[in-house]
Enzyme design. Structure first.
Site, short mmCIF file in Angstrom:
data_model
loop_
_atom_site.label_atom_id
_atom_site.label_comp_id
_atom_site.label_asym_id
_atom_site.label_seq_id
_atom_site.Cartn_x
_atom_site.Cartn_y
_atom_site.Cartn_z
CG HIS A 96 -96.93 11.84 94.14
ND1 HIS A 96 -96.07 10.63 94.32
CD2 HIS A 96 -97.88 11.35 94.81
CE1 HIS A 96 -96.73 9.77 95.27
NE2 HIS A 96 -97.75 10.33 95.57
CD GLU A 144 -99.12 11.51 100.08
OE1 GLU A 144 -100.21 10.88 100.33
OE2 GLU A 144 -98.56 11.13 98.77
#
Length: 231
Positions: A96, A144
């Site tokens: 992440h 993303e």
């Protein structure tokens, strides 16, 4: 054997906003909604909460936000994958933007996850990175842009489509999740309309006036989309 996911599925990712009792409360509500709407929900937990939440829920796919490639034996201060499995964890996020991993370590962690039948949910913040990580064959990819995380502003649908296609061009078996800035049922629909296999949220749920109500509205939209696709 790894847990098989039915698409479209949903991720509830409280990150570090919730822990302990409050995380359990939301997990119990999400568990009930998973059963009510027959939707697979991955629910991320703090590592310390994994056993408690896994023991008190029936339908959630308990997911941690990171793990390491440590093996049983000598080692200190790392997250042991075997310990996660014994505490009811079925999936892990990796790479992440708020916890990036070097490629060499990412390869080793994914190998350990495969050995233990843990689903890997690997993040990429660009089309180029999405293609590179797809070559490592994760189970799920989140595509993303880093700058949209936590802003309440979702990726535009063209970016979503391009990243979906980029991943699928490398490995069509990878499930793609679009989740940047998802903060409304309309965002859920947009993500699924892009061709993504799943969506989900963090601040869009946690920061809502009524998080459970927002989660339910998002799931209702997902179910509406699912039903439209089967008509």
């Amino acid at each position: 054997m790894k847990r098989e996911l039915r698409t479209p599925f949903f991720v509830v990712n409280p990150k570090a906003y919730l822990y302990g009792e409050k995380s359990l409360e939301l997990a119990l509500q999400a568990d009930a909604l998973s059963e009510k709407y027959d939707v697979d929900i991955l629910f991320t937990v703090q590592h310390a909460d994994a056993y408690r939440i896994s023991q008190q829920t029936k339908h959630l796919i308990i997911t941690v936000q990171h793990m390491d490639s440590l093996v049983p034996g000598r080692g200190m201060g790392y997250i042991l994958p075997e310990g996660l499995v014994e505490n009811g964890v079925a999936a892990t996020f990796l790479n992440h933007a708020e916890h990036p991993v070097q490629v060499s370590e990412l390869v080793q962690v994914m190998k350990r996850a495969d050995e233990l039948d843990l689903l890997t949910i690997v993040c990429a913040d660009s089309i180029a990175e999405a293609k590179a990580i797809a070559s490592l064959n994760p189970d799920i990819m989140i595509c993303e842009p880093t700058e949209l995380i936590g802003t309440g502003q979702s990726s535009d649908i063209e970016y979503m489509r391009n990243t979906n296609e980029s991943v699928n061009s490398v490995n069509p078996d990878i499930l793609v999740l679009q989740a940047a800035g998802i903060s409304s049922p309309e965002d859920v629909r947009k993500a699924l309309m892009s061709g993504a296999d799943a969506t989900g949220g963090t601040s869009g749920i946690i920061a809502a006036d009524n998080p459970v109500e927002m989660l339910e509205e998002m799931l209702k939209e997902l179910v509406r989309f699912r039903e439209e696709q089967t008509e």
